[in-house]
Enzyme design. Structure first.
Site, mmCIF file in Angstrom:
data_model
loop_
_atom_site.group_PDB
_atom_site.id
_atom_site.type_symbol
_atom_site.label_atom_id
_atom_site.label_comp_id
_atom_site.label_asym_id
_atom_site.label_seq_id
_atom_site.Cartn_x
_atom_site.Cartn_y
_atom_site.Cartn_z
ATOM 1 N N ASP A 130 -4.607 3.557 -2.394
ATOM 2 C CA ASP A 130 -5.944 4.115 -1.437
ATOM 3 C C ASP A 130 -6.350 5.417 -2.124
ATOM 4 O OD1 ASP A 130 -6.400 1.582 0.173
ATOM 5 O OD2 ASP A 130 -4.192 2.052 0.930
ATOM 6 N N SER A 164 0.831 -1.299 0.011
ATOM 7 C CA SER A 164 -0.022 -0.047 0.098
ATOM 8 C C SER A 164 0.867 1.216 0.183
ATOM 9 C CB SER A 164 -0.784 0.192 1.042
ATOM 10 O OG SER A 164 -1.496 1.250 1.348
ATOM 11 N N HIS A 212 -0.872 -1.052 -4.425
ATOM 12 C CA HIS A 212 -2.244 -0.760 -3.858
ATOM 13 C C HIS A 212 -2.378 0.643 -3.652
ATOM 14 C CE1 HIS A 212 -5.985 -2.082 -1.894
ATOM 15 N NE2 HIS A 212 -5.742 -1.248 -1.135
ATOM 16 N N HIS A 262 -8.157 1.078 -4.988
ATOM 17 C CA HIS A 262 -9.180 0.882 -3.794
ATOM 18 C C HIS A 262 -9.577 2.289 -3.771
ATOM 19 C CE1 HIS A 262 -9.831 -0.276 0.578
ATOM 20 N NE2 HIS A 262 -11.136 0.101 -0.244
ATOM 21 N N MET A 277 -12.100 4.400 -2.005
ATOM 22 C CA MET A 277 -12.690 4.488 -0.560
ATOM 23 C C MET A 277 -13.455 6.082 -0.637
ATOM 24 S SD MET A 277 -10.204 3.246 2.054
ATOM 25 C CE MET A 277 -8.498 3.197 1.393
ATOM 26 N N MET A 309 -11.899 -5.785 4.523
ATOM 27 C CA MET A 309 -11.270 -4.839 5.438
ATOM 28 C C MET A 309 -11.131 -5.237 6.690
ATOM 29 S SD MET A 309 -10.263 -2.419 3.248
ATOM 30 C CE MET A 309 -9.666 -1.057 4.449
ATOM 31 N N MET A 332 -8.848 8.305 -1.487
ATOM 32 C CA MET A 332 -9.730 8.788 -0.303
ATOM 33 C C MET A 332 -10.285 10.211 -0.611
ATOM 34 S SD MET A 332 -7.842 7.564 3.248
ATOM 35 C CE MET A 332 -6.962 5.865 3.161
ATOM 36 N N SER A 354 2.215 -0.088 6.497
ATOM 37 C CA SER A 354 3.235 0.332 7.353
ATOM 38 C C SER A 354 3.960 -0.960 7.854
ATOM 39 C CB SER A 354 2.613 0.906 8.547
ATOM 40 O OG SER A 354 1.666 -0.179 9.262
ATOM 41 N N ASP A 358 -6.977 -6.407 3.462
ATOM 42 C CA ASP A 358 -6.357 -4.988 3.596
ATOM 43 C C ASP A 358 -6.290 -4.548 5.194
ATOM 44 O OD1 ASP A 358 -5.243 -2.453 3.581
ATOM 45 O OD2 ASP A 358 -6.440 -1.797 2.215
ATOM 46 N N GLY A 365 -3.450 -3.962 9.020
ATOM 47 C CA GLY A 365 -3.076 -4.693 9.735
ATOM 48 C C GLY A 365 -2.391 -5.995 9.403
#
Length: 214
Positions: free
Chosen positions: A33, A8, A31, A63, A65, A134, A35, A196, A173, A175
């Site tokens: 993201d 990500s 990936h 993705h 969002m 998620m 937003m 992360s 996706d 954690g």
């Protein structure tokens, strides 16, 4: 079952993005993201980043969002997305939007928030190429994995296998790290998004390979 990995870029150093992407060569997807500050609190990227990254040669898993995603999917397809995933919670005409994605020649995905049941997919499995579970609440990187997502992954895997849909990707996706990933794969996922944990790894290439070899 081959495990695919999609780093990500939300966790990458945006000021040195070319260097960051080179450090994750060997991954299966990028990936992205997206937003909008409405569907989720944050605001991130637009089609311009997807267009720029299309020169890298790694297919992009976009993705969305965002609210009313049908208004924007074509812009991301035109920019070079290979997968476009929309949220079931954000589109009241889900089957129509997914059908449009397939007609445009990209993989059509649906994302489910932690509180959204798998049952919302009941009438769209025929136009699905990917389900994204998620395991955090969307909008921010670095959140802790929600263990309740494992049951949803297993439920989706059962439906996919029962229907003989070997072409459908089951993505997770939130954690995902070296501790949670084995449980996610055991539950049935075959595409892992890691942000992360991956970008903070001393050897990102080795981290990717460890996930792929689960």
């Amino acid at each position: 079952m081959h495990v695919q990995v999609a780093p990500s870029l939300l966790s990458a150093d945006i000021l040195h993005l070319d260097r960051e992407v080179e450090s994750i060569r060997g991954c299966d997807w990028l990936h992205i993201d997206v937003m909008d500050g409405d569907f989720v609190p944050n605001i991130t990227y637009g089609p311009g980043l997807v267009r720029a990254l299309s020169r890298i040669g790694i297919p992009q898993d976009v993705h969305l969002m965002i609210s009313q995603p049908a208004r924007h999917v074509d812009a991301f397809i035109d920019a070079g997305a290979a997968i476009v995933t929309i949220h079931a919670e954000a589109d009241v005409h889900l089957h129509r939007t997914l059908s449009h994605l397939k007609k445009r020649g990209v993989k059509a995905g649906v994302a489910l928030n932690p509180s959204t049941p798998v049952s919302v997919l009941e009438h769209v499995w025929d136009v699905l190429d990917l389900v994204l579970i998620m395991t955090v609440n969307p909008g921010f990187g670095g959140q802790a994995f929600i263990p309740g997502g494992l049951a949803k992954i297993a439920q989706c895997r059962h439906i996919i296998d029962e229907g003989g849909r070997t072409d459908v990707l089951l993505e997770v996706d939130g954690g995902v790290d070296l501790n949670t990933a084995p449980h996610v794969v055991a539950a049935g996922a075959n595409l892992l998004v890691s942000g992360s944990a991956l970008f903070s790894a001393p050897d990102r290439g080795a981290f990717i390979r460890q996930l792929q070899n689960l």
